[in-house]
Design a protein around this motif. Structure first.
Motif, mmCIF file in Angstrom:
data_model
loop_
_atom_site.group_PDB
_atom_site.id
_atom_site.type_symbol
_atom_site.label_atom_id
_atom_site.label_comp_id
_atom_site.label_asym_id
_atom_site.label_seq_id
_atom_site.Cartn_x
_atom_site.Cartn_y
_atom_site.Cartn_z
ATOM 1 N N GLN A 267 47.778 37.803 45.928
ATOM 2 C CA GLN A 267 47.025 37.334 44.976
ATOM 3 C C GLN A 267 47.378 38.162 43.609
ATOM 4 N N ILE A 268 47.352 37.363 42.494
ATOM 5 C CA ILE A 268 47.511 37.938 41.180
ATOM 6 C C ILE A 268 46.572 37.522 40.100
ATOM 7 N N LEU A 269 46.175 38.611 39.245
ATOM 8 C CA LEU A 269 45.359 38.299 38.361
ATOM 9 C C LEU A 269 45.935 38.185 37.120
ATOM 10 N N TYR A 279 44.766 33.789 40.778
ATOM 11 C CA TYR A 279 45.725 32.705 41.333
ATOM 12 C C TYR A 279 46.226 33.334 42.897
ATOM 13 N N LEU A 280 46.668 32.314 43.843
ATOM 14 C CA LEU A 280 47.423 32.788 45.104
ATOM 15 C C LEU A 280 48.959 32.361 44.650
ATOM 16 N N LEU A 287 45.526 28.173 41.323
ATOM 17 C CA LEU A 287 44.193 28.779 40.767
ATOM 18 C C LEU A 287 43.177 28.810 41.957
ATOM 19 N N ARG A 288 42.647 30.122 42.053
ATOM 20 C CA ARG A 288 41.484 30.017 43.046
ATOM 21 C C ARG A 288 40.077 30.250 42.222
ATOM 22 N N SER A 289 40.159 31.136 41.100
ATOM 23 C CA SER A 289 38.811 31.378 40.490
ATOM 24 C C SER A 289 39.045 31.778 39.010
ATOM 25 N N ASN A 290 38.186 31.467 38.225
ATOM 26 C CA ASN A 290 38.156 32.169 36.744
ATOM 27 C C ASN A 290 37.004 32.831 36.652
ATOM 28 N N TYR A 291 37.057 34.036 35.836
ATOM 29 C CA TYR A 291 35.874 34.803 35.293
ATOM 30 C C TYR A 291 35.863 35.081 34.085
ATOM 31 N N VAL A 292 34.883 34.849 33.424
ATOM 32 C CA VAL A 292 34.646 35.033 31.949
ATOM 33 C C VAL A 292 34.152 36.588 31.761
#
Length: 553
Positions: A267-269, A279-280, A287-292
């Protein structure tokens, strides 16, 4: 002439009689090897008696049997016939159980059945410790890389084991069991420092039922440590080729790796000043998730690590928004990231698995001592002070035993001993990170700048740092940027610093990097922040490049 020939032959004869000089490295890990090998001799024997769930074997300590070994119980069935000669070449085997040696005598031993039941005494009931390679999860934990690599190679050379790499800098037993990758045995190294020596303990566990097998210990002298560093530290370099490269938005300025959901290791941010994306990593970035980010701004520091001991890494981020500094702790919960703590006017950093902090002031930037903290919802509990031999800001340093690596304000890197005496200083500045004006509230009065230097990460007995080369001198670096940059490993040898290039020079500025067990992630901005080739292709020239390189320790 004959006399000279005679002397020559006599001289050669004497040389042959002299013992050859050995250049081989001493086997400092012999007792470790002997210990683990003693559990896996290749042995075949008969089960001479069955007593409930206990078995009496026809082999004892004279044959290599020892308490704690595990044996495979099998029966010989139909003969194996050679298809051409029709001769019997052996018998097929049927595995019927597993047992552990619990008592050993000279010519016999007793084993407790772990798997299988209803054994009947018969001439076909046999046991063995197979000759196939044993799968070992090799976890060197926080052991210095050169020392771990030396033992890893010694074990591999026995040709008795198939070694599986565990995640780096992990010594939590339960976490290792959960990620055992099909291993039979867990081997965990644990270091402790004693003056100028290092004590290493080797713990062995059966992975199947997580049972402890044994523990042994060795002590490495300063001479041994230096010898192993010289031989194996040079192995801490990349294998030399980029696996993948990705074009990213110019706004991307931070990266980090970790295990955030407790499941996947790859996993990488990827972060900008406003958003964090998870991201995986496979053959592509998924893309797995977005966080504001709740309070966006210039990211001063971006850290990941398991600070609460639940086997999931948290994100620690410190941002500057106008004249404020805000730090947040962000955690994966359910199927998304959530902010668990927000602290105003404090810088945060994960250091050796714990959370440290330092106060912020508008006039000085970094203010006061560095201290450990326990974060709460919108505040924190201040714990003990972090004692350092020299004055340092929270992002400037890393301590290795009796020395401390430290960034100086002018962009130089220095090494001090535990009494604060300088031992080494880089010959020229290695670059800067972010710089901000110290504000007094009085117009036209400047107190200079406070600075956040480039990321410094530990590896082996040294640190990884970014060396940057400006376009037109360091005075103009913040305005014009950098011509090229590279990652270097700096290791303290006891008398000086050994510098090893981890990457070749890359065009532009390396703004951030992250290291996983077998990959190196490098985020680069091109010179002037733009790629003119993209402009010629009719695309936006402003970009950042993420390189993923294979990495060998």
């Amino acid at each position: 002439m004959q006399y000279i020939k005679s002397l020559f032959f006599l001289f050669c004869f004497i040389l042959l009689l002299l013992p050859a000089r050995s250049y081989a490295t001493s086997d400092y890990f012999q007792s470790f090897k002997e210990n683990i090998l003693s559990y896996f001799p290749v042995i075949n024997g008969k089960i001479v008696k069955v007593e409930g769930n206990e078995l009496i074997l026809d082999k004892g300590f004279r044959d290599g049997i020892r308490k704690g070994q595990r044996i495979v119980i099998f029966e010989e069935t139909v003969p194996l016939i050679h298809p051409v000669t029709k001769q019997v070449i052996g018998k097929s085997e049927k595995i019927v159980g597993l047992a552990e040696i619990i008592n050993v005598e000279e010519n016999s031993s007793k084993a407790l059945v772990l798997e299988g039941n209803s054994f009947r005494q018969s001439d076909s009931l046999l046991f063995k410790i197979p000759k196939s390679k044993v799968k070992v999860l090799f976890a060197q934990g926080y052991t210095e890389w050169a020392l771990g690599e030396a033992y890893y190679r010694e074990l591999k050379n026995t040709e008795r084991f198939e070694l599986i790499d565990a995640p780096v800098n992990v010594d939590d037993i339960q976490h290792l069991f959960k990620n055992s990758k099909g291993a039979d045995i867990l081997l965990l190294l644990k270091p402790s420092k004693q003056n100028n020596t290092i004590k290493l303990s080797q713990e062995l566990y059966w992975v199947k039922d997580r049972k402890f097998i044994s523990s042994s210990e060795i002590e490495l002298s300063q001479v041994a440590i230096i010898e192993l560093r010289k031989k194996y530290a040079s192995l801490i370099v990349p294998e030399g080729h980029t696996l993948l490269s990705f074009r990213l938005s110019r706004s991307i300025n931070r990266i980090a790796t970790g295990n955030f959901d407790g499941i996947s290791q790859n996993q990488i941010l990827i972060a900008s000043d406003k958003e964090i994306s998870l991201y995986l990593v496979d053959v592509d970035l998924k893309l797995r998730s977005n966080y504001v980010i709740p309070v966006g701004g210039d990211i001063l520091w971006f850290d990941t690590g398991d600070i609460d001991g639940d086997s999931k890494d948290e994100i620690v981020i410190t941002v500057k928004k106008e004249d404020r500094v805000i730090s947040s702790i962000i955690k994966w919960m359910g199927d998304a990231f959530h902010e668990t703590s927000r602290i105003d006017e404090v810088f945060l950093r994960i250091y050796d698995g714990r959370l440290i902090a330092q106060a912020y002031s508008i006039s000085n930037g970094f203010e006061g001592d560095i201290f450990y903290i326990l974060p709460l919802n919108r505040t924190y509990q201040k714990l003990e002070k972090l004692k350092l031999p020299v004055k340092a800001n929270i992002y400037d340093f890393y301590v290795f035993g009796d020395v401390i690596f430290k960034w100086e304000d002018e962009g130089f890197l220095s090494v001090y001993n535990n009494k604060g005496i300088p031992l080494w200083r880089s010959s020229e500045p290695m670059g800067f990170g972010q710089q901000y004006e110290k504000k007094t509230g009085i117009a036209m009065l400047s107190l200079g700048k406070w600075k956040v230097q480039s990321r410094m990460k530990p590896l082996s007995n040294g640190v990884i740092v970014i060396e940057k080369k400006p376009l037109l001198g360091f005075v103009n670096a913040q305005l014009l940027g950098y011509r090229s940059s590279k990652l270097q490993l700096l290791q303290w040898t006891g008398i000086g610093v050994e510098q090893t290039n981890i990457t070749d020079e890359m065009s532009g500025e390396i703004v951030d990097y992250s290291v996983s067990s077998d990959r190196l992630f490098v985020l680069v901005k091109p010179p002037f922040g733009m790629n003119p080739k993209r402009l010629l292709q009719g695309e936006s020239p402003f970009e950042s490049i993420l390189h993923i390189l294979s990495f060998k320790y």
